[in-house]
Design a protein around this motif. Structure first.
Motif, short mmCIF file in Angstrom:
data_model
loop_
_atom_site.label_atom_id
_atom_site.label_comp_id
_atom_site.label_asym_id
_atom_site.label_seq_id
_atom_site.Cartn_x
_atom_site.Cartn_y
_atom_site.Cartn_z
N PHE A 179 0.83 -1.20 0.00
CA PHE A 179 0.00 0.00 0.00
C PHE A 179 0.87 1.26 0.00
CE2 PHE A 179 -2.42 3.33 2.22
CZ PHE A 179 -3.49 3.43 1.35
N GLN A 180 1.91 1.25 0.81
CA GLN A 180 2.83 2.39 0.88
C GLN A 180 3.49 2.62 -0.48
OE1 GLN A 180 3.01 4.30 3.52
NE2 GLN A 180 4.55 5.68 2.72
N ALA A 181 3.88 1.55 -1.14
CA ALA A 181 4.49 1.68 -2.48
C ALA A 181 3.48 2.27 -3.47
CB ALA A 181 4.99 0.33 -2.96
N LEU A 182 2.26 1.78 -3.42
CA LEU A 182 1.23 2.31 -4.33
C LEU A 182 0.99 3.80 -4.12
CD1 LEU A 182 -1.55 -0.44 -4.35
CD2 LEU A 182 -0.14 0.29 -6.28
N MET A 183 1.02 4.22 -2.87
CA MET A 183 0.73 5.61 -2.55
C MET A 183 1.89 6.56 -2.80
SD MET A 183 -2.42 5.80 -1.63
CE MET A 183 -2.75 4.59 -2.89
N THR A 184 3.11 6.06 -2.71
CA THR A 184 4.25 6.97 -2.75
C THR A 184 5.21 6.78 -3.92
OG1 THR A 184 5.54 5.53 -1.30
CG2 THR A 184 4.22 7.27 -0.24
N ALA A 185 5.29 5.59 -4.48
CA ALA A 185 6.27 5.34 -5.54
C ALA A 185 5.84 6.03 -6.83
CB ALA A 185 6.44 3.85 -5.77
N GLU A 186 6.77 6.72 -7.43
CA GLU A 186 6.53 7.44 -8.67
C GLU A 186 6.01 6.51 -9.77
OE1 GLU A 186 6.26 10.73 -11.05
OE2 GLU A 186 6.88 10.75 -8.95
N ARG A 187 6.48 5.28 -9.77
CA ARG A 187 6.10 4.36 -10.85
C ARG A 187 4.62 3.98 -10.84
NH1 ARG A 187 8.95 -1.34 -9.28
NH2 ARG A 187 7.52 -2.24 -10.79
N TYR A 188 3.90 4.29 -9.75
CA TYR A 188 2.48 3.96 -9.68
C TYR A 188 1.56 5.19 -9.72
CZ TYR A 188 4.32 -0.57 -8.29
OH TYR A 188 5.01 -1.76 -8.25
N THR A 189 2.10 6.35 -9.95
CA THR A 189 1.25 7.55 -9.99
C THR A 189 0.22 7.50 -11.12
OG1 THR A 189 2.89 8.77 -11.28
CG2 THR A 189 2.95 9.06 -8.88
N TRP A 190 0.53 6.74 -12.15
CA TRP A 190 -0.40 6.64 -13.27
C TRP A 190 -1.74 6.00 -12.86
CZ3 TRP A 190 -1.96 1.79 -15.11
CH2 TRP A 190 -1.21 0.68 -14.67
N LEU A 191 -1.76 5.28 -11.76
CA LEU A 191 -2.98 4.62 -11.28
C LEU A 191 -3.99 5.58 -10.66
CD1 LEU A 191 -1.32 1.51 -9.64
CD2 LEU A 191 -2.80 1.48 -11.66
N ARG A 192 -3.53 6.77 -10.31
CA ARG A 192 -4.40 7.72 -9.59
C ARG A 192 -5.64 8.12 -10.39
NH1 ARG A 192 0.58 11.13 -7.14
NH2 ARG A 192 1.18 9.55 -5.63
N GLU A 193 -5.48 8.28 -11.69
CA GLU A 193 -6.62 8.67 -12.52
C GLU A 193 -7.69 7.57 -12.51
OE1 GLU A 193 -7.56 10.72 -16.83
OE2 GLU A 193 -5.55 9.95 -16.45
N MET A 194 -7.25 6.32 -12.55
CA MET A 194 -8.19 5.20 -12.49
C MET A 194 -8.86 5.14 -11.11
SD MET A 194 -7.63 1.11 -13.10
CE MET A 194 -6.54 0.92 -11.69
N THR A 195 -8.10 5.33 -10.05
CA THR A 195 -8.64 5.30 -8.70
C THR A 195 -9.69 6.39 -8.51
OG1 THR A 195 -6.55 4.41 -7.90
CG2 THR A 195 -8.01 5.38 -6.25
N SER A 196 -9.41 7.57 -9.03
CA SER A 196 -10.36 8.67 -8.94
C SER A 196 -11.66 8.34 -9.68
CB SER A 196 -9.73 9.94 -9.53
OG SER A 196 -10.67 10.97 -9.61
N LEU A 197 -11.53 7.79 -10.87
CA LEU A 197 -12.71 7.41 -11.64
C LEU A 197 -13.50 6.32 -10.92
CD1 LEU A 197 -14.50 7.58 -14.14
CD2 LEU A 197 -12.91 6.02 -15.29
N MET A 198 -12.80 5.35 -10.36
CA MET A 198 -13.47 4.28 -9.62
C MET A 198 -14.27 4.85 -8.45
SD MET A 198 -12.25 1.01 -10.67
CE MET A 198 -12.88 0.27 -9.24
N ALA A 199 -13.69 5.78 -7.73
CA ALA A 199 -14.40 6.39 -6.59
C ALA A 199 -15.65 7.12 -7.08
CB ALA A 199 -13.46 7.35 -5.86
N ASP A 200 -15.53 7.82 -8.19
CA ASP A 200 -16.69 8.54 -8.72
C ASP A 200 -17.78 7.59 -9.22
OD1 ASP A 200 -15.54 10.95 -8.08
OD2 ASP A 200 -14.92 11.44 -10.12
#
Length: 161
Positions: free
Chosen positions: A46-67
């Motif tokens: 979880f910490q890697a997902l939240m902080t590692a630069e290599r996973y920042t691309w997932l944020r747009e999907m996470t935002s859409l999923m929440a919406d």
């Protein structure tokens, strides 16, 4: 199409999106574990997902999923709501013109890597076909998504009182 139909068509889209995200995250974790030589604890992953630069691309999907979650919890789902949902999912997962975005590039690489995402990707595409299609500028779609959040907050306050 009635509100009940909109809801009944939105729920399979939500489920297909969740299944796709779950498989994608499972595959990314497997890759992460392989690179590190051990199975990472959930907190470390979880910490890697939240902080590692290599996973920042997932944020747009996470935002859409929440919406999308918020949308499916609304008391009334309109044709406009589900049309915006379809537009946003298609923009993120299926728009060929977006191939230069960080999400599109990373997601395409995951799809092509043979990790089993293609059947879930196709399941999402199939579920989307039940929703009405409507072209709109990205700023309008994002404003609509913000409206879902406001509607949801308002409805939640009413239910608590």
């Amino acid at each position: 199409m009635s509100e009940a139909n909109h809801r009944s068509h939105a729920m399979p889209v939500r489920q297909a999106l969740w299944n796709l995200q779950k498989e994608l995250l499972n595959n990314l974790k497997h890759e992460f574990d392989r690179e590190n030589g051990y199975e990472a604890a959930p907190v470390e992953w979880f910490q890697a997902l939240m902080t590692a630069e290599r996973y920042t691309w997932l944020r747009e999907m996470t935002s859409l999923m929440a919406d999308i979650d918020i949308l499916t919890e609304l008391d009334f789902i309109t044709e406009q709501h589900v049309a915006v949902a379809r537009h946003e999912i298609e923009r993120l997962f299926f728009n060929q013109d977006a191939s230069t975005s960080a999400f599109s590039e990373s997601y395409s690489n995951a799809l092509m890597s043979g990790i089993g995402l293609l059947p879930l990707h196709n399941q999402l595409r199939s579920a989307l076909q039940a929703l009405p299609s409507k072209a709109m500028p990205i700023d309008q779609a994002l404003a609509e998504r913000k409206n879902w959040q406001e509607e949801h907050r308002h409805q939640s306050r009413k239910k608590r009182n």
